[in-house]
Design an enzyme around this catalytic site. Structure first.
Site, PDB file in Angstrom:
ATOM      1  N   ASP A  27       0.815  -1.219   0.000  1.00 46.29           N
ATOM      2  CA  ASP A  27       0.000   0.000   0.000  1.00 46.29           C
ATOM      3  C   ASP A  27       0.850   1.271   0.000  1.00 46.29           C
ATOM      4  O   ASP A  27       0.660   2.161   0.829  1.00 46.29           O
ATOM      5  CB  ASP A  27      -0.945   0.019   1.203  1.00 46.29           C
ATOM      6  CG  ASP A  27      -1.782  -1.237   1.323  1.00 46.29           C
ATOM      7  OD1 ASP A  27      -2.198  -1.758   0.284  1.00 46.29           O
ATOM      8  OD2 ASP A  27      -2.010  -1.701   2.458  1.00 46.29           O
ATOM      9  N   GLU A  37     -11.157   0.935  -3.658  1.00 45.85           N
ATOM     10  CA  GLU A  37     -10.494   1.457  -2.457  1.00 45.85           C
ATOM     11  C   GLU A  37      -9.189   2.127  -2.862  1.00 45.85           C
ATOM     12  O   GLU A  37      -8.826   2.192  -4.039  1.00 45.85           O
ATOM     13  CB  GLU A  37     -10.213   0.315  -1.469  1.00 45.85           C
ATOM     14  CG  GLU A  37      -9.339  -0.781  -2.048  1.00 45.85           C
ATOM     15  CD  GLU A  37      -9.281  -2.035  -1.191  1.00 45.85           C
ATOM     16  OE1 GLU A  37     -10.078  -2.153  -0.242  1.00 45.85           O
ATOM     17  OE2 GLU A  37      -8.448  -2.905  -1.479  1.00 45.85           O
TER      18      GLU A  37
END
Length: 510
Positions: free
Chosen positions: A11, A171
């Site tokens: 991420d 997301e």
């Protein structure tokens, strides 16, 4: 040179200040939280600290496996760095600030948003926050509102922006302005083999957003190769105007499992004003990178290390499970770790200090002295989580190998130290514990010296037993960790660690 951060560094988010780039990644239940790195050339990265170092700000002690700190975003505005993320086990969405990215960072400021994977966009006097959310028909997507950057309070009703292209779990969204248009970048498909990155644009930050006809702009879902799961992207512009994307991916073993975790990769971006960006010339992501447009020349970096714990603080590479306050350790030309009554099988905070496995082919020597009481034991664990790990253990009179797979616990090897064939002097309790790994197998040995330990392989374990695919829904990767399972009177002193990355191409991570 890909991945640029190898091992469990998922991420990624990136920003640039002058000629220096800064990047953060998620940490889930590990502490300190959110490592921050800097680089001049986007290839060589040096960790300069963590964004959250006070465990009292979080509730990681309540964190389940793969709970805790989810995806972060880092941004810079008017002399201040902002890192925003989600503590899914505690306070939810929050951000911290710093004028020096090496710290100190502020106390968390809670943001009036639900959902995960928050991001910030600054424009003039306005600050916009977006996260995951749902529209009036309960469709998943991205929501946004202006916030007060001093308090985290929403200044308007939240606006639903886009559902994505239909992939599950939209997301990790970021907003950019390039030319006259706003661009909404979204990860879809779930962080596995179907992962992808999509993008939409609008003349207004509130939308409506129109999907890129060429979506997805990044995916390996139909690509046969070792690198898979690419997505969760952030884009940065270098000082010379060139664009680059950082994103996560994972490397499969020959058996189509991955255990190192999701890692950080990079690719060049072609992005003309008022057009959609093109990632890596629409070619699959490879380990090799054409660095001709990168800012500066990459330098070779040795990924191996030796640590004799002569410093008065732990190196940034080390983590604890959930918090550090209940882990007693001392640094004095060696690391002495004491038991705290918590087992590494528990979803809690055992006496455990670990570092990420960064490559498939590694070996590690741990020079230890074990002083155990009663039935306590210590050693080195190859640790995916509390339900899946291999342990090379030492107690008062024996060395053994313990394996944990969900509800299965087994001891696959045991040798008493007073055995004449044990290859070690029982009275010394000074041992070298040895771990070696390739793509498919871990090897365990011990002895009086590094040579005797590496030649005395007593057990093996399959890497796929510690893989994400075997561990249900999890987001982390393998650590090599020192541990003590026992009471406070039991202790292990680690005099030195030698970690060698074997037969690896030159990479660029400090």
């Amino acid at each position: 040179m890909n991945p640029i951060l190898s091992g469990f560094y998922p991420d990624p988010s990136i920003c640039r200040v002058d000629d220096t780039f800064y990047m953060v990644t998620s940490t889930f239940e590990y502490f300190p939280s959110v490592p921050i790195f800097k680089s001049k050339n986007l290839i060589n990265w040096t960790q300069i600290g963590h964004c959250v170092t006070d465990e009292n700000y979080l509730k990681l002690s309540n964190s389940k496996i793969s709970g805790g700190i989810f995806a972060p975003t880092i941004r810079y505005h008017n002399g201040t760095f902002y890192m925003i993320t989600t503590d899914v086990s505690g306070i939810g969405n929050f951000f911290v600030t710093a004028t020096d990215p090496a710290g100190p960072w502020s106390k968390p400021i809670k943001v009036d948003f639900k959902g995960i994977d928050p991001s910030l966009y600054f424009e003039g006097d306005n600050v916009y926050c977006n996260t995951t959310g749902r529209d009036t028909n309960n469709n998943q997507g991205i929501i946004m509102a202006r916030i007060d950057i001093k308090t985290g309070e929403c200044l308007e009703d939240k606006k639903f922006l886009w559902t994505g292209t239909g992939g599950v779990y939209p997301e990790g969204a970021h907003i950019y302005k390039h030319g006259d248009k706003y661009y909404l970048l979204v990860a879809e498909g779930g962080t596995s083999m179907g992962h992808m990155e999509t993008i939409a644009c609008s003349d207004n930050i509130y939308g409506p957003y129109e999907s890129n006809p060429a979506n997805p702009i990044l995916t390996h879902r139909n690509f046969i190769g070792q690198i898979q799961g690419t997505g969760h992207m952030d884009i940065v512009q270098a000082a010379d105007g060139n664009f680059f994307a950082v994103f996560l991916g994972f490397r499969l073993t020959e058996s189509y499992f991955h255990h190192l975790g999701r890692e950080t990769f990079i690719a060049p971006v072609t992005w003309k004003e008022n057009e959609f960006p093109i990632i890596n010339d629409n070619q699959p992501i490879a380990t090799s990178i054409d660095t001709s447009k990168f800012p500066g020349l990459p330098m070779p970096v040795e990924k191996s290390f030796v640590d004799d714990f002569s410093d008065d603080k732990l190196n940034f590479r080390y983590n604890f499970l959930r918090k550090s306050s209940t882990v007693r350790y001392e640094l004095n030309h060696g690391l002495t770790l004491y038991g705290n009554g918590v087992s590494i099988d528990e979803i809690s905070t055992p006496a455990w200090i670990g570092f990420r496995q960064t490559e498939f082919n590694i070996e590690a020597f741990f020079h230890i002295k074990a002083e155990m009481k009663h039935t306590d034991f210590c050693g080195v664990t190859i640790f995916y989580n509390s339900t899946r790990h291999f342990d090379l253990c030492v107690n008062n009179n024996a060395v053994c190998i313990k394996k944990r797979f969900d509800d299965i616990r087994e001891t696959t090897f045991k040798q008493f130290l007073d055995d004449p064939d044990a290859n070690v002097q029982a009275q010394a309790k000074d041992l070298v514990l040895y771990i070696k790994a390739d793509e498919l197998t871990y090897y365990f040995g011990f002895g009086d010296t590094e040579q005797s330990a590496s030649e005395n392989i007593v057990a093996t374990g399959l890497t796929r037993h510690l893989a994400t695919e075997a561990a249900k829904i999890t987001f982390t990767g393998v650590y090599l960790a020192m541990f003590v399972n026992g009471e406070p009177e039991s202790k292990m002193t680690v005099k030195e660690i030698k970690y060698n990355a074997l037969n690896q191409p030159t990479n660029a991570q400090n």
